[in-house]
Design a protein around this motif. Structure first.
Motif, PDB file in Angstrom:
ATOM      1  N   TYR A  57       1.870   2.521  -1.682  1.00 40.09           N
ATOM      2  CA  TYR A  57       1.601   2.506  -0.151  1.00 40.09           C
ATOM      3  C   TYR A  57       0.245   1.760  -0.030  1.00 40.09           C
ATOM      4  CZ  TYR A  57       4.809   6.506  -0.861  1.00 40.09           C
ATOM      5  OH  TYR A  57       5.835   7.280  -1.184  1.00 40.09           O
ATOM      6  N   GLN A  58      -0.432   1.076  -0.930  1.00 43.16           N
ATOM      7  CA  GLN A  58      -1.376   0.276  -0.730  1.00 43.16           C
ATOM      8  C   GLN A  58      -1.086  -1.159  -0.789  1.00 43.16           C
ATOM      9  OE1 GLN A  58      -4.772   1.775  -0.818  1.00 43.16           O
ATOM     10  NE2 GLN A  58      -5.393  -0.359  -0.275  1.00 43.16           N
ATOM     11  N   ARG A  59      -1.748  -2.066   0.068  1.00 44.03           N
ATOM     12  CA  ARG A  59      -1.518  -3.450   0.019  1.00 44.03           C
ATOM     13  C   ARG A  59      -2.618  -4.053  -0.541  1.00 44.03           C
ATOM     14  NH1 ARG A  59       3.017  -4.914   3.557  1.00 44.03           N
ATOM     15  NH2 ARG A  59       3.414  -3.397   5.196  1.00 44.03           N
ATOM     16  N   TYR A  60      -2.405  -5.368  -1.203  1.00 47.26           N
ATOM     17  CA  TYR A  60      -3.564  -5.878  -1.723  1.00 47.26           C
ATOM     18  C   TYR A  60      -4.381  -6.454  -0.595  1.00 47.26           C
ATOM     19  CZ  TYR A  60      -0.920  -6.753  -5.904  1.00 47.26           C
ATOM     20  OH  TYR A  60      -0.061  -6.559  -7.385  1.00 47.26           O
ATOM     21  N   SER A  61      -3.987  -6.897   0.663  1.00 45.11           N
ATOM     22  CA  SER A  61      -4.740  -7.333   1.549  1.00 45.11           C
ATOM     23  C   SER A  61      -5.533  -6.357   2.182  1.00 45.11           C
ATOM     24  CB  SER A  61      -3.738  -7.841   2.807  1.00 45.11           C
ATOM     25  OG  SER A  61      -2.771  -6.951   2.952  1.00 45.11           O
ATOM     26  N   LEU A  67     -12.823  -3.451   0.285  1.00 48.94           N
ATOM     27  CA  LEU A  67     -13.572  -3.442  -0.898  1.00 48.94           C
ATOM     28  C   LEU A  67     -14.500  -4.855  -0.620  1.00 48.94           C
ATOM     29  CD1 LEU A  67     -11.576  -2.492  -4.100  1.00 48.94           C
ATOM     30  CD2 LEU A  67     -12.665  -1.310  -2.211  1.00 48.94           C
ATOM     31  N   GLY A  68     -14.258  -5.303   0.459  1.00 46.39           N
ATOM     32  CA  GLY A  68     -14.970  -6.694   0.696  1.00 46.39           C
ATOM     33  C   GLY A  68     -14.788  -7.805  -0.059  1.00 46.39           C
ATOM     34  N   LEU A  69     -13.529  -8.018  -0.395  1.00 48.33           N
ATOM     35  CA  LEU A  69     -12.964  -9.137  -1.454  1.00 48.33           C
ATOM     36  C   LEU A  69     -12.380 -10.173  -0.477  1.00 48.33           C
ATOM     37  CD1 LEU A  69     -11.680  -7.125  -4.346  1.00 48.33           C
ATOM     38  CD2 LEU A  69     -14.056  -8.228  -4.246  1.00 48.33           C
ATOM     39  N   THR A  70     -12.479 -11.328  -0.906  1.00 45.57           N
ATOM     40  CA  THR A  70     -11.649 -12.355  -0.311  1.00 45.57           C
ATOM     41  C   THR A  70     -10.232 -12.504  -0.808  1.00 45.57           C
ATOM     42  OG1 THR A  70     -12.427 -14.215  -1.867  1.00 45.57           O
ATOM     43  CG2 THR A  70     -13.761 -13.914   0.172  1.00 45.57           C
ATOM     44  N   LYS A  71      -9.435 -13.134   0.068  1.00 40.43           N
ATOM     45  CA  LYS A  71      -8.017 -13.383  -0.423  1.00 40.43           C
ATOM     46  C   LYS A  71      -7.954 -13.966  -1.708  1.00 40.43           C
ATOM     47  CE  LYS A  71      -3.643 -15.587   1.680  1.00 40.43           C
ATOM     48  NZ  LYS A  71      -3.260 -16.720   1.249  1.00 40.43           N
ATOM     49  N   GLU A  72      -8.755 -15.217  -2.003  1.00 44.72           N
ATOM     50  CA  GLU A  72      -8.920 -15.912  -3.236  1.00 44.72           C
ATOM     51  C   GLU A  72      -9.263 -15.066  -4.306  1.00 44.72           C
ATOM     52  OE1 GLU A  72     -10.167 -17.086  -0.297  1.00 44.72           O
ATOM     53  OE2 GLU A  72      -8.642 -18.191  -0.008  1.00 44.72           O
ATOM     54  N   ASN A  77      -8.142 -12.914  -9.253  1.00 48.23           N
ATOM     55  CA  ASN A  77      -8.595 -11.842 -10.429  1.00 48.23           C
ATOM     56  C   ASN A  77      -7.870 -10.431 -10.377  1.00 48.23           C
ATOM     57  OD1 ASN A  77     -10.496 -13.581 -10.998  1.00 48.23           O
ATOM     58  ND2 ASN A  77     -11.950 -12.665  -9.352  1.00 48.23           N
ATOM     59  N   LEU A  78      -6.948 -10.277  -9.328  1.00 45.66           N
ATOM     60  CA  LEU A  78      -6.463  -9.054  -9.180  1.00 45.66           C
ATOM     61  C   LEU A  78      -4.859  -9.074  -9.120  1.00 45.66           C
ATOM     62  CD1 LEU A  78      -9.100  -7.144  -6.968  1.00 45.66           C
ATOM     63  CD2 LEU A  78      -8.857  -7.072  -9.493  1.00 45.66           C
ATOM     64  N   ILE A  79      -4.215  -9.973  -8.805  1.00 46.99           N
ATOM     65  CA  ILE A  79      -2.694  -9.966  -8.784  1.00 46.99           C
ATOM     66  C   ILE A  79      -2.201 -10.500 -10.194  1.00 46.99           C
ATOM     67  CG2 ILE A  79      -0.892 -10.780  -7.681  1.00 46.99           C
ATOM     68  CD1 ILE A  79      -2.451 -10.658  -4.956  1.00 46.99           C
ATOM     69  N   PHE A  85      -0.289 -11.885  -1.031  1.00 45.70           N
ATOM     70  CA  PHE A  85      -1.553 -11.078  -0.725  1.00 45.70           C
ATOM     71  C   PHE A  85      -1.141  -9.989   0.070  1.00 45.70           C
ATOM     72  CE2 PHE A  85      -5.219 -10.964   2.265  1.00 45.70           C
ATOM     73  CZ  PHE A  85      -6.088 -10.539   1.215  1.00 45.70           C
ATOM     74  N   THR A  86      -0.180 -10.126   1.044  1.00 49.44           N
ATOM     75  CA  THR A  86       0.135  -9.056   2.045  1.00 49.44           C
ATOM     76  C   THR A  86       1.065  -7.976   1.220  1.00 49.44           C
ATOM     77  OG1 THR A  86       1.853 -10.699   2.867  1.00 49.44           O
ATOM     78  CG2 THR A  86      -0.428 -10.241   3.939  1.00 49.44           C
TER      79      THR A  86
END
Ligand code: HEC
Length: 245
Positions: A57-61, A67-72, A77-79, A85-86
């Motif tokens: 139920y949560q999207r990366y975007s 959390l104040g992180l950029t797409k990059e 680092n997280l995918i 991203f979406t």
């Protein structure tokens, strides 16, 4: 009257006793306002948990935004799954495969912090011990017979559990958990490990209700509004009533 006051005073404790149960839970003391803790929790979650547990139920975007992180930053680092991203945070494990491998499909964890409570998850992740009789080689004192392997054994070090034997009056033998001892040291100190688990649990508290962060950001403004509004209402009342006396 006195009795009523006494009952009212004791009321908050009744719930504490009722929900206590027999299991002893450690306090996670997670702080959802700490972005640093949430980001560290997200990092550990993505590398140690997401291969088995989705957060469907949560999207990366959305996570990036909250959390104040950029797409990059998120993509680098997280995918780990090649997801966009979406996309929602899912994994490629089918329920059938999971059951074959673990005997039980790993549940989705988006709202687990609501279902189990943060203290439960915190204690659970710290309560794995070596048990050669289990298919995974691990058991858990809080969730006896859990089919999840101990993912943090390197960081925590391998624990051995000691139990106390009790015999009841009618001869029934039961065992209760006494303590853990370490068979090997982990790569983290106990404090570092507690901190890491606390961050993971904190991240799960966030995914269970992302709106908490927004609510907390608005709270001071709502309070400020109420103070100003009360003051205006007071001035208005004073003005209306000034000719009445
Ligand atoms: C190798 C796969 C795997 C990994 C990696 C893994 N888990 Fe699990 N997890 C499972 C399985 C399987 C279960 C189901 C256990 C059962 O019901 O016997 C489970 C159960 C759980 C539960 C209990 C859910 C319930 O029933 O209430 C929690 C909480 C949990 N995992 C959290 C985590 C966290 C946090 C991580 C990362 C630090 C993690 N897991 C990593 C496989 C995994």
């Amino acid at each position: 009257m006195k009795r009523l006051i006494l009952i009212l005073l004791l009321l908050p404790f009744v719930n504490t006793f009722a929900s206590g149960g027999s299991e002893h839970l450690e306090q996670a003391q997670a702080n959802i306002r700490s972005k640093e803790s949430l980001i560290n929790g997200a990092k550990y979650y993505m590398s140690y948990c997401s291969s088995c547990h989705s957060l469907q139920y949560q999207r990366y975007s959305r996570m990036a935004q909250d959390l104040g992180l950029t797409k990059e930053e998120v993509e680098e680092n997280l995918i780990f799954t090649g997801a966009k991203f979406t996309d929602h945070i899912t994994n490629n494990m089918s329920a059938a495969d999971a059951e074959k491998w673990f005997g039980k499909a790993p549940p989705d964890l988006t709202v687990i912090a609501k279902a189990r409570g943060v203290d439960w998850i915190y204690t659970y992740l710290k309560s794995f011990y070596k048990d050669p009789t289990r298919p995974s080689g691990w058991n858990n004192t809080l969730f006896v017979g859990a089919s999840m392997p101990n993912v943090f054994w390197k960081e925590q070090g391998v624990q051995e559990a000691h139990f106390e034997e009790h015999t009841t009056a009618d001869g029934v033998v039961t065992h209760s958990f006494k303590e853990f001892t370490k068979l090997s040291q982990g790569t983290m100190s106990d404090e570092e490990f507690n901190e890491t688990v606390r961050d993971v649990v904190n991240f799960l508290a966030y995914t269970a209700e992302p709106a908490q962060l927004i609510r907390m950001a608005y709270a001071p403004w709502v309070l400020l509004f109420l103070v100003i509004f009360t003051f205006m209402a007071y001035l208005l009342k004073k003005n209306y009533f000034k000719d009445i006396h």
